[in-house]
Design a protein around this motif. Structure first.
Motif, PDB file in Angstrom:
ATOM      1  N   PRO A  80      43.978  20.469  29.046  1.00 50.38           N
ATOM      2  CA  PRO A  80      43.943  19.979  27.672  1.00 50.38           C
ATOM      3  C   PRO A  80      42.947  20.758  26.817  1.00 50.38           C
ATOM      4  O   PRO A  80      42.024  21.390  27.331  1.00 50.38           O
ATOM      5  CB  PRO A  80      43.511  18.523  27.831  1.00 50.38           C
ATOM      6  N   VAL A  81      43.148  20.703  25.513  1.00 50.28           N
ATOM      7  CA  VAL A  81      42.226  21.315  24.557  1.00 50.28           C
ATOM      8  C   VAL A  81      41.190  20.260  24.172  1.00 50.28           C
ATOM      9  O   VAL A  81      41.542  19.177  23.681  1.00 50.28           O
ATOM     10  CB  VAL A  81      42.973  21.811  23.312  1.00 50.28           C
ATOM     11  N   GLU A  82      39.916  20.572  24.407  1.00 51.68           N
ATOM     12  CA  GLU A  82      38.844  19.621  24.112  1.00 51.68           C
ATOM     13  C   GLU A  82      38.189  19.952  22.781  1.00 51.68           C
ATOM     14  O   GLU A  82      37.845  21.097  22.505  1.00 51.68           O
ATOM     15  CB  GLU A  82      37.790  19.641  25.220  1.00 51.68           C
ATOM     16  N   LEU A  83      38.014  18.929  21.951  1.00 49.47           N
ATOM     17  CA  LEU A  83      37.314  19.049  20.680  1.00 49.47           C
ATOM     18  C   LEU A  83      36.234  17.981  20.641  1.00 49.47           C
ATOM     19  O   LEU A  83      36.513  16.808  20.899  1.00 49.47           O
ATOM     20  CB  LEU A  83      38.276  18.856  19.505  1.00 49.47           C
ATOM     21  N   VAL A  84      35.016  18.384  20.320  1.00 48.97           N
ATOM     22  CA  VAL A  84      33.902  17.437  20.261  1.00 48.97           C
ATOM     23  C   VAL A  84      33.210  17.591  18.921  1.00 48.97           C
ATOM     24  O   VAL A  84      32.840  18.705  18.529  1.00 48.97           O
ATOM     25  CB  VAL A  84      32.904  17.661  21.416  1.00 48.97           C
ATOM     26  N   SER A  85      33.043  16.501  18.222  1.00 50.12           N
ATOM     27  CA  SER A  85      32.387  16.504  16.921  1.00 50.12           C
ATOM     28  C   SER A  85      30.921  16.128  17.065  1.00 50.12           C
ATOM     29  O   SER A  85      30.528  15.416  17.998  1.00 50.12           O
ATOM     30  CB  SER A  85      33.081  15.521  15.976  1.00 50.12           C
ATOM     31  N   SER A  86      30.119  16.570  16.133  1.00 53.36           N
ATOM     32  CA  SER A  86      28.705  16.187  16.102  1.00 53.36           C
ATOM     33  C   SER A  86      28.508  14.839  15.416  1.00 53.36           C
ATOM     34  O   SER A  86      27.395  14.322  15.362  1.00 53.36           O
ATOM     35  CB  SER A  86      27.887  17.260  15.375  1.00 53.36           C
ATOM     36  N   PRO A 322      59.935  20.222  26.011  1.00 58.23           N
ATOM     37  CA  PRO A 322      58.558  20.331  26.500  1.00 58.23           C
ATOM     38  C   PRO A 322      58.082  21.776  26.600  1.00 58.23           C
ATOM     39  O   PRO A 322      56.902  22.056  26.359  1.00 58.23           O
ATOM     40  CB  PRO A 322      58.626  19.663  27.877  1.00 58.23           C
ATOM     41  N   ALA A 323      58.982  22.705  26.945  1.00 55.60           N
ATOM     42  CA  ALA A 323      58.574  24.106  27.086  1.00 55.60           C
ATOM     43  C   ALA A 323      58.051  24.665  25.774  1.00 55.60           C
ATOM     44  O   ALA A 323      57.073  25.431  25.754  1.00 55.60           O
ATOM     45  CB  ALA A 323      59.755  24.939  27.581  1.00 55.60           C
ATOM     46  N   ALA A 324      58.684  24.287  24.648  1.00 54.70           N
ATOM     47  CA  ALA A 324      58.213  24.766  23.344  1.00 54.70           C
ATOM     48  C   ALA A 324      56.834  24.200  23.022  1.00 54.70           C
ATOM     49  O   ALA A 324      55.971  24.898  22.466  1.00 54.70           O
ATOM     50  CB  ALA A 324      59.218  24.387  22.260  1.00 54.70           C
ATOM     51  N   THR A 325      56.628  22.941  23.377  1.00 59.78           N
ATOM     52  CA  THR A 325      55.323  22.329  23.135  1.00 59.78           C
ATOM     53  C   THR A 325      54.247  22.969  24.003  1.00 59.78           C
ATOM     54  O   THR A 325      53.125  23.219  23.558  1.00 59.78           O
ATOM     55  CB  THR A 325      55.383  20.817  23.402  1.00 59.78           C
ATOM     56  N   GLU A 326      54.571  23.246  25.261  1.00 57.85           N
ATOM     57  CA  GLU A 326      53.624  23.932  26.143  1.00 57.85           C
ATOM     58  C   GLU A 326      53.245  25.288  25.564  1.00 57.85           C
ATOM     59  O   GLU A 326      52.077  25.686  25.579  1.00 57.85           O
ATOM     60  CB  GLU A 326      54.242  24.112  27.532  1.00 57.85           C
ATOM     61  N   ALA A 327      54.242  25.999  25.022  1.00 58.72           N
ATOM     62  CA  ALA A 327      53.967  27.318  24.441  1.00 58.72           C
ATOM     63  C   ALA A 327      53.061  27.195  23.227  1.00 58.72           C
ATOM     64  O   ALA A 327      52.180  28.046  23.006  1.00 58.72           O
ATOM     65  CB  ALA A 327      55.281  27.998  24.062  1.00 58.72           C
ATOM     66  N   ALA A 328      53.242  26.147  22.429  1.00 55.06           N
ATOM     67  CA  ALA A 328      52.402  25.954  21.251  1.00 55.06           C
ATOM     68  C   ALA A 328      50.940  25.762  21.633  1.00 55.06           C
ATOM     69  O   ALA A 328      50.030  26.118  20.860  1.00 55.06           O
ATOM     70  CB  ALA A 328      52.901  24.763  20.447  1.00 55.06           C
ATOM     71  N   PHE A 329      50.681  25.229  22.820  1.00 55.24           N
ATOM     72  CA  PHE A 329      49.300  25.018  23.251  1.00 55.24           C
ATOM     73  C   PHE A 329      48.573  26.339  23.502  1.00 55.24           C
ATOM     74  O   PHE A 329      47.347  26.380  23.482  1.00 55.24           O
ATOM     75  CB  PHE A 329      49.256  24.111  24.478  1.00 55.24           C
ATOM     76  N   SER A 330      49.302  27.415  23.753  1.00 50.63           N
ATOM     77  CA  SER A 330      48.634  28.709  23.880  1.00 50.63           C
ATOM     78  C   SER A 330      47.977  29.100  22.565  1.00 50.63           C
ATOM     79  O   SER A 330      46.939  29.778  22.552  1.00 50.63           O
ATOM     80  CB  SER A 330      49.640  29.780  24.325  1.00 50.63           C
ATOM     81  N   VAL A 331      48.559  28.668  21.442  1.00 44.67           N
ATOM     82  CA  VAL A 331      47.951  28.912  20.132  1.00 44.67           C
ATOM     83  C   VAL A 331      46.770  27.969  19.911  1.00 44.67           C
ATOM     84  O   VAL A 331      45.716  28.374  19.405  1.00 44.67           O
ATOM     85  CB  VAL A 331      48.991  28.740  19.014  1.00 44.67           C
ATOM     86  N   ARG A 333      44.777  26.868  21.988  1.00 41.70           N
ATOM     87  CA  ARG A 333      43.628  27.234  22.819  1.00 41.70           C
ATOM     88  C   ARG A 333      42.855  28.423  22.261  1.00 41.70           C
ATOM     89  O   ARG A 333      41.789  28.745  22.761  1.00 41.70           O
ATOM     90  CB  ARG A 333      44.093  27.519  24.247  1.00 41.70           C
ATOM     91  N   THR A 334      43.377  29.073  21.239  1.00 43.50           N
ATOM     92  CA  THR A 334      42.654  30.182  20.616  1.00 43.50           C
ATOM     93  C   THR A 334      41.590  29.624  19.675  1.00 43.50           C
ATOM     94  O   THR A 334      41.674  28.463  19.239  1.00 43.50           O
ATOM     95  CB  THR A 334      43.612  31.080  19.815  1.00 43.50           C
TER      96      THR A 334
END
Length: 365
Positions: A80-86, A322-331, A333-334
């Motif tokens: 997963p992509v983690e985002l943490v706010s201050s 689902p494959a398209a959504t998985e591919a979108a996660f590569s973006v 993660r940048t």
């Protein structure tokens, strides 16, 4: 026949807030609500964002612990992509308590509230009607105003959680098999786990309760299905603020006006902000009789401020595999993708931003 200045149809947060503001300024306000008890039929998840918590006086004892961490999960639930706010970004409320508090505040201001009363009523005549009666508004149809056409359907269950060693976390799962056109979520704030999903009704592959149980069975950390302490759900408008939301007979607020972010489907912040603008415009119109003041409650202008959100809503609705959504996660993660996601989830802007309109058109004394 009873005559009032303002009839507010619907005793949700938007309706009660607008009613209270108008009563405080001396108007005779009556709220009618078809439910006999505000504890039943709750549809909102109760997630308040930082902007709302900063700008509105909400009872702290009815809000759960603050959430600063968001995890965005692909359909595989891997990496997963983690985002943490201050800052404290989210708090989930006890909405039954919030409604009870809003009802008490409205009555204290002089609003009369009648539960178990349907609209329209032959016994009530109003100078002006405010429709706060939900996504499928009867008031909108009666007044010839716009009606929500783009809806998703959601369901949520709330479980108590035991001792938690992890930070409060908002999990968002993008999986078109479970939540086509939207997402599934788990908000674990250390006191409760709010487990839900929503999606386009024309693309749901099974009844919502079955999809929710399938999601809960797959997602690690969701409490055992021994039984939730609360269930809620219903339609959510995601087409943005409607263009025609006011006429000389009345106006719309909250879900009835489409005051929900088309991207995140968050509606608590815009419902409060638009209710303030609605009360200001209604008050000036009733005091002056000048119909030109109604132009300040301009749905088309408010709608124009979130073209990008509407575009992103279309993109989200387009994903079917689902494959398209998985591919979108590569973006995602940048660095650029993470920054864009953080701006959506932790941004300082409000939807819709009515403060500019309020400054130009304050409530008459």
């Amino acid at each position: 026949m009873e005559t009032v200045d303002v009839l507010v149809v619907g005793a949700g947060l938007a309706g009660l807030h607008a009613a209270r503001l108008l009563a405080l300024r001396g108007f005779d306000v009556l709220v009618c609500e078809r439910r006999t008890n505000l504890d039943i039929g709750i549809r909102t998840t109760g997630i308040f964002v930082r902007r709302t918590l900063e700008d509105f006086a909400l009872p702290d004892d009815l809000l759960g612990p603050a959430v600063r961490r968001v995890l965005l999960h692909p359909p595989s639930l891997r990496a997963p992509v983690e985002l943490v706010s201050s800052r404290d970004e989210y708090r989930v409320a006890d909405m039954a308590g919030i409604y009870a508090h809003a009802l008490s505040q409205a009555r204290r201001a002089g609003v009369r509230v009648r539960l178990g009363v349907s609209y329209p009523s032959n016994d009530i005549r109003a100078r002006f009607t405010i429709g706060a009666d939900g996504a499928r508004s009867t008031v909108a149809r009666r007044l010839g105003l716009d009606v929500n056409q783009r809806l998703i359907i959601g369901v949520e269950e709330v479980f108590p959680v035991g001792t938690s060693t992890s930070a409060p976390t908002f999990h968002c799962v993008l999986d078109p098999r479970l939540a086509p056109g939207y997402l599934a979520w788990v908000v674990d704030d250390g006191q409760h786990a709010h487990v839900g999903l929503a999606g386009r009704p024309d693309r749901l592959t099974a009844p919502l309760p079955r999809l929710l149980r399938s999601f809960a069975d797959r997602f690690p950390g969701v409490p055992s299905p021994a039984g939730p302490i609360r269930r809620r759900g219903g339609p959510i408008p995601v087409g943005g603020v409607l263009r025609r939301i006011v006429c000389t007979e009345g106006l719309l607020v909250g879900d009835a006006a489409g005051a929900v972010s088309p991207l995140t489907a968050g509606g608590l912040d815009p419902c409060l902000r638009m209710s303030e603008l609605a009360a200001a415009v209604t008050g000036d119109y009733l005091r002056t009789g000048d119909a030109s003041v109604l132009r300040h409650y301009d749905g088309a202008a408010l709608r124009a401020r979130f073209r990008i959100r509407l575009l992103l809503r279309d993109v989200l609705s387009w994903a079917k595999e689902p494959a398209a959504t998985e591919a979108a996660f590569s973006v995602l993660r940048t660095p650029l993708g993470r920054a864009a996601a953080a701006r959506v989830l932790f941004g300082d802007g409000s939807f819709p931003d009515t403060r500019h309109s309020m400054t130009r058109h304050p409530m008459s004394a």
